[in-house]
Write an enzyme that holds these catalytic residues in place. Structure first.
Site, PDB file in Angstrom:
ATOM      1  N   HIS A  28     -14.588   8.703 -19.222  1.00 46.96           N
ATOM      2  CA  HIS A  28     -14.832   7.128 -19.289  1.00 46.96           C
ATOM      3  C   HIS A  28     -15.572   6.599 -20.568  1.00 46.96           C
ATOM      4  CE1 HIS A  28     -14.817   3.054 -17.786  1.00 46.96           C
ATOM      5  NE2 HIS A  28     -16.033   3.044 -18.098  1.00 46.96           N
ATOM      6  N   ASP A  69     -15.821  -5.122  -7.145  1.00 47.42           N
ATOM      7  CA  ASP A  69     -16.328  -5.194  -8.557  1.00 47.42           C
ATOM      8  C   ASP A  69     -15.433  -6.249  -9.487  1.00 47.42           C
ATOM      9  OD1 ASP A  69     -17.541  -4.023 -11.086  1.00 47.42           O
ATOM     10  OD2 ASP A  69     -15.554  -3.266 -11.531  1.00 47.42           O
ATOM     11  N   ARG A 120     -20.077 -12.279 -13.009  1.00 44.10           N
ATOM     12  CA  ARG A 120     -20.988 -11.957 -14.026  1.00 44.10           C
ATOM     13  C   ARG A 120     -20.713 -12.495 -15.234  1.00 44.10           C
ATOM     14  NH1 ARG A 120     -20.902  -5.789 -13.722  1.00 44.10           N
ATOM     15  NH2 ARG A 120     -22.413  -5.842 -15.307  1.00 44.10           N
ATOM     16  N   SER A 161     -21.166  -1.258 -11.427  1.00 41.85           N
ATOM     17  CA  SER A 161     -19.710  -1.380 -11.663  1.00 41.85           C
ATOM     18  C   SER A 161     -18.874  -0.226 -12.312  1.00 41.85           C
ATOM     19  CB  SER A 161     -19.889  -2.710 -12.758  1.00 41.85           C
ATOM     20  OG  SER A 161     -18.608  -2.764 -13.372  1.00 41.85           O
ATOM     21  N   LYS A 175     -15.928   2.479  -9.641  1.00 43.29           N
ATOM     22  CA  LYS A 175     -14.788   2.586 -10.004  1.00 43.29           C
ATOM     23  C   LYS A 175     -14.293   3.962 -10.181  1.00 43.29           C
ATOM     24  CE  LYS A 175     -14.660  -0.536 -13.442  1.00 43.29           C
ATOM     25  NZ  LYS A 175     -15.181  -1.999 -13.698  1.00 43.29           N
TER      26      LYS A 175
END
Ligand code: URA
Length: 435
Positions: free
Chosen positions: A82, A161, A168, A183, A187
């Site tokens: 990621h 999220d 946010r 967050s 995931k």
């Protein structure tokens, strides 16, 4: 759930309990807690921070707020990768086939681009016929059959999220360590891989502009992952200038293919090799990260990474002929050059500005609903440290709308800084945490 006292407690700098955090997350997803109270709590968190324990609990509550994916039907140690988001970041398109060619099963869920950063899903969709939506059975059996599959994020994963991130975004509470790490990690944990490699970007084109902040975020995410029983490693990498030379969807896929052919830019090649090497090690296919790196380099040199990409494209309905024929990608009708107005050395290429300029060409979206032009984008011809003479091409802009391409050129002109002294090349991989 007494939201007023929870907000008050955080405002006073006190630690919230697991029950209070869970109650807030579940109540907000269910629609029982209004946006104004959730916003107030987010702002209190922003100013008072979250303890490590609170961050773990928030991650956990968001992770289980919707479906979680069980990847156990896939054989082997599944490794996810990621990136915290950057400009020109097509690393997944290179890393995933390389790691898969070394025997690591890749079952990946990717997102779309928003604002000045791109997303892997949009990039993949520039390949004619490519399907990003696979049924769960199809997804798992494809990984067992060919070693990799990439799908778009489903609506049912971490709904907390999704809702909190949107809030946010409009309440200036994105850039908080605890909120960002929970967050991202909620995931990743819901997506089910056994090990996670995080590419934490650092610089002008990233959330974290300096190395200290990037390291703090990386350490927190590594702790969250390890605490949840998933082996997690983070690399802190340069995002002060775009990664590679291509920015924009089909342009980036072409650059990823070129990289797998051994002709890619130095930075994307080095980053992809290092990250894949770590994935091969975490996936149990190499005894050390160094051996993982050697295996990856071999997969690049012998063409097995490129062959894996072709197999993956075909498996998901795409036309694998794009690998040898770039004319099959969506076409642009406009091509314009930005030239240097003075001679010297490229001192800076502000990644954020290039990302915004690429968005203006039509390659990115300002809101989730925007249509994008998959052929549009920018080719950065000179990188930081390169010598330029007056009149040399700094970047080429592609698109299908004159107005948009001109706006992009105006934006990008501010990104380049030319000086008289040759600057040091920025360090690409600054630190690796958790190995
Ligand atoms: N990416 C995410 O998924 N969440 C954040 O909070 C920031 C970046």
């Amino acid at each position: 759930m007494d939201m007023v006292s929870i907000i008050q407690k955080k405002k006073d700098g006190l630690e919230l309990t697991k029950e209070e955090i869970k109650g807030f997350v579940n109540g907000y997803v269910a629609g029982d807690i209004p946006d104004y109270q959730a916003s107030a709590l987010l702002m209190a968190i922003y100013f008072k921070g979250l303890s490590k324990e609170e961050t773990f609990e928030l991650t956990d509550a968001m992770r289980y707020s919707g479906d979680t994916i069980d990847l156990s039907p896939i054989e082997g140690i599944k490794v996810d990768k990621h990136s915290t988001g950057g400009v020109g970041d097509k690393t997944t398109l290179v890393v995933a086939p390389l790691a898969a060619a070394c025997g690591v099963p890749i079952a990946k869920m990717s997102g779309r681009g928003l604002g000045f950063t791109g997303g892997t899903v949009d990039k993949m969709e520039s390949i004619p016929g490519f399907r990003i939506a696979l049924e769960p059975d199809e997804f798992m059996s494809q990984v067992n059959r060919i070693g990799m599959a990439v799908i778009g994020q489903t609506a049912h994963i971490t709904p907390a999220d999704k809702k909190l991130y949107a809030l946010r975004d409009v309440t200036a509470t994105v850039d908080d360590f605890g909120l960002i790490s929970s967050s991202i990690m909620s995931k990743k944990l819901a997506a089910g891989s056994d090990a996670i490699v995080l590419d934490v970007k650092c610089g002008d084109g990233a959330f974290m502009e300096n190395k200290e902040d990037a390291a703090k975020l990386a350490k927190l995410m590594v702790e969250i992952g390890n605490n949840a029983g998933r082996r997690t490693v983070a690399a802190i990498t340069e995002m002060g200038q775009p990664l590679g030379k291509a920015v924009g969807n089909s342009l980036e896929v072409i650059e990823a293919i070129e990289t797998l052919k051994g002709r890619g830019p130095e930075d994307i090649t080095e980053l992809a090799e290092r990250l894949s090497g770590i994935m091969v090690y975490l996936g149990g296919k190499a005894a050390t990260p160094e051996e993982g790196l050697e295996m990856t380099k071999k997969a690049l040199a012998d063409g097995s990474g490129l062959a894996k990409l072709a197999e993956f494209i075909e498996a998901q309905g795409g036309d694998p002929k794009v690998i040898d024929n770039y004319d099959l990608f969506p076409k642009h009708t406009i091509e314009k050059e930005l030239v240097a107005e003075e001679s010297g050395y490229v001192e800076k290429i502000r990644a954020r500005q290039i990302g915004l300029a690429s968005q203006h060409t039509g390659a990115g979206r300002a809101t989730k609903e925007d249509e994008i032009d998959l052929s549009a984008g920018i080719r950065v011809c000179r990188k930081v440290g390169d010598k330029v003479s007056k009149g040399d091409v700094l970047a080429v802009f592609y698109g299908n709308d004159e107005g948009k391409v001109s706006m992009a050129m105006n934006e990008a002109a501010k990104a380049f800084e030319i000086g008289k002294i040759k600057p040091e090349k920025p360090e690409l991989i600054k630190e690796i945490i958790g190995l």
